[in-house]
Design a protein around this motif. Structure first.
Motif, PDB file in Angstrom:
ATOM      1  N   LEU A   1       1.389   0.557   1.187  1.00 43.23           N
ATOM      2  CA  LEU A   1       2.059   0.459  -0.029  1.00 43.23           C
ATOM      3  C   LEU A   1       3.209  -0.594   0.267  1.00 43.23           C
ATOM      4  O   LEU A   1       3.533  -0.816   1.321  1.00 43.23           O
ATOM      5  CB  LEU A   1       2.617   1.747  -0.672  1.00 43.23           C
ATOM      6  N   ASP A   2       3.693  -0.764  -1.042  1.00 47.49           N
ATOM      7  CA  ASP A   2       4.891  -1.716  -0.779  1.00 47.49           C
ATOM      8  C   ASP A   2       6.311  -1.297  -0.113  1.00 47.49           C
ATOM      9  O   ASP A   2       7.047  -1.966   0.517  1.00 47.49           O
ATOM     10  CB  ASP A   2       5.423  -2.200  -2.469  1.00 47.49           C
ATOM     11  N   ASP A   3       6.193   0.069   0.078  1.00 45.10           N
ATOM     12  CA  ASP A   3       7.621   0.717   0.566  1.00 45.10           C
ATOM     13  C   ASP A   3       7.026   1.067   2.127  1.00 45.10           C
ATOM     14  O   ASP A   3       7.877   1.337   2.781  1.00 45.10           O
ATOM     15  CB  ASP A   3       7.562   1.910   0.067  1.00 45.10           C
TER      16      ASP A   3
ATOM     17  N   ASP B   1      -1.393   4.190   1.762  1.00 44.80           N
ATOM     18  CA  ASP B   1      -1.829   4.376   0.557  1.00 44.80           C
ATOM     19  C   ASP B   1      -3.037   5.604   0.895  1.00 44.80           C
ATOM     20  O   ASP B   1      -4.149   5.507   1.132  1.00 44.80           O
ATOM     21  CB  ASP B   1      -2.561   3.254  -0.079  1.00 44.80           C
TER      22      ASP B   1
ATOM     23  N   ARG C   1       0.252  -8.237   5.698  1.00 48.16           N
ATOM     24  CA  ARG C   1       0.078  -7.598   4.257  1.00 48.16           C
ATOM     25  C   ARG C   1       1.651  -7.731   3.820  1.00 48.16           C
ATOM     26  O   ARG C   1       1.526  -7.677   2.413  1.00 48.16           O
ATOM     27  CB  ARG C   1       0.433  -5.986   4.785  1.00 48.16           C
ATOM     28  N   PHE C   2       2.612  -8.266   4.377  1.00 49.73           N
ATOM     29  CA  PHE C   2       3.772  -8.304   3.570  1.00 49.73           C
ATOM     30  C   PHE C   2       4.300 -10.185   3.551  1.00 49.73           C
ATOM     31  O   PHE C   2       5.254 -10.299   3.002  1.00 49.73           O
ATOM     32  CB  PHE C   2       5.307  -7.579   4.270  1.00 49.73           C
TER      33      PHE C   2
END
Length: 413
Positions: free
Chosen positions: A154-156, A160, A378-379
């Motif tokens: 997830l973004d943080d 997930d 991913r980022f």
């Protein structure tokens, strides 16, 4: 009153005095070592354990009837009991000594994977895995016709878990994930991950390299099938580590390597294998490293995980707060459950340039993809600057880091 003043005390000055290298200077500046996630520094007791062996009683182990061999064997095998207690294993038979977590994961992928994986089986990893917990599974999956799936991040920077639940099926045979992300410090809910895997009949392997130095591990409470860590991340020497495996699983697995010490009898026609753990420990091991790993674990135990966790949490919380105020700096990975690893990027400055500028200030950080390229993808970044803390770090080190980063801002804007 600082946050550290309200928590169990860890005498950082006394700890630092135990680590000879921390008295060194770099480019004329006092060393600030913020790269323990790559490899931690070594206390004097670890260095002494290796030197004492070579000075006073070195001999090959498990084979000799003379005193030096017996003394070295006893010291080496005493470490196995130290490891057993450190991770909460039921028996020393479940604690295999390897060159490090990389070899431990390869051992399981090859010995278990070759014996039990079939075409159409599935292996679940995560997007945040170190390459050492990706490539071995790719190799055996290609050989056996298995498929690899990945839990999204997830973004943080947390996993997930809903997506993980949807990936699980009766085709899932192995779930291999990190206890703590080496690239951004997220602590994963591995106990839940393991239970969910077991609910569909899958086995689990946990990469515990970034957990072992920082908080108590209990493999039986986790119900992990396999658990790997390297000594050099936990204030011990390089070239030695542990792969834990449940005894019934290890009994069923064939050896991965053949050679001396892993055998019971050998003829030209047939070999019978040794009992656990020696069945998986072919050849002369890293004797000095094994003994010194025991000294490193004993050192951690003497400091105590209550003090370690409180101290490192305070430093990490402080660092997250002050780094978040540095102009143009963006933190990568802000999950609530985290360990003492912080990753960040800065506008207009490549991580390698940042690392070089910090080095001139005597500050050692890691810059790059941290052997976690899928996580960088991913980022959508080429890499990060990673500052990672150990028991010898303090908020003063964080302040030095912030001062160094201000020079980066001054140069790059």
């Amino acid at each position: 009153m600082s946050q550290l003043d309200t928590l169990p005390k860890l005498d950082v000055a006394a700890i630092r005095a135990d680590f000879p290298i921390l008295q060194e200077t770099v480019h004329g500046k006092p060393l600030v070592f913020l790269d323990s996630a790559a490899s931690a520094q070594k206390p004097e007791c670890v260095i002494k354990a290796e030197v004492d062996l070579y000075h006073h009683y070195y001999a090959n182990i498990h084979r000799g009837v003379y005193k030096f061999s017996q003394d070295a064997t006893e010291a080496y095998e005493n470490t196995r009991e130290t490891v057993r207690a450190f991770i909460g294993a039921r028996s020393t038979r479940e604690c295999l000594f390897v060159r490090g977590a990389t070899e431990g994961i390869n051992l399981v992928a090859q010995a278990w994977g070759r014996a039990f994986l079939k075409e159409g089986d599935e292996i679940i990893l995560s997007e945040m895995e170190h390459h050492s917990n990706i490539v071995p599974w790719q190799m055996v999956a290609e050989e056996k016709g298995a498929t690899i799936k990945a839990i999204p991040v997830l973004d943080d920077g947390s996993l997930d878990m809903e997506a993980y639940k949807s990936l699980l099926s009766d085709r899932t045979k192995m779930v291999a994930v990190a206890h703590v992300s080496n690239s951004i410090g997220t602590i994963n809910p591995v106990k839940d991950i393991i239970k969910m895997a077991h609910d569909v009949g899958a086995l689990t392997l946990i990469d515990g390299c970034q957990a072992a130095p920082h908080f108590q591990i209990d493999v039986r409470d986790l119900d992990a099938d396999f658990y790997a860590f390297s000594a050099h991340k936990a204030y011990g020497p390089t070239g030695i580590g542990v792969i834990y495996g449940k005894e019934d699983l290890l009994d069923k697995m064939p050896p991965w390597q053949g050679g001396g010490d892993m055998i019971s009898t050998v003829s030209i026609e047939k070999t019978t294998y040794n009992d656990l753990p020696h069945k998986f420990e072919a050849g002369t091991p890293n004797i000095a490293g094994g003994i010194a790993m025991g000294a490193a674990i004993s050192y951690i135990n003497s400091v105590g995980f209550d003090a370690i966790e409180a101290h490192e949490k305070a430093i990490t919380d402080y660092a997250m707060a002050v780094l978040g105020r540095v102009n143009s700096l963006r933190l990568i990975g802000t999950a609530k459950d985290r360990c003492s690893v912080i990753s960040f990027v800065m506008d207009h400055a490549h991580p390698h340039d940042i690392g070089t500028i910090l080095d001139r200030q005597g500050i050692a950080v890691r810059a790059g993809h941290h052997c976690a390229q899928p996580m960088m993808d991913r980022f959508d970044i080429p890499g990060t600057v990673r500052a990672s803390f150990g028991i010898y770090n303090s908020t003063d080190d964080v302040d030095r880091l912030v001062e160094g980063l201000q020079k980066v801002v001054d140069i790059f804007g």
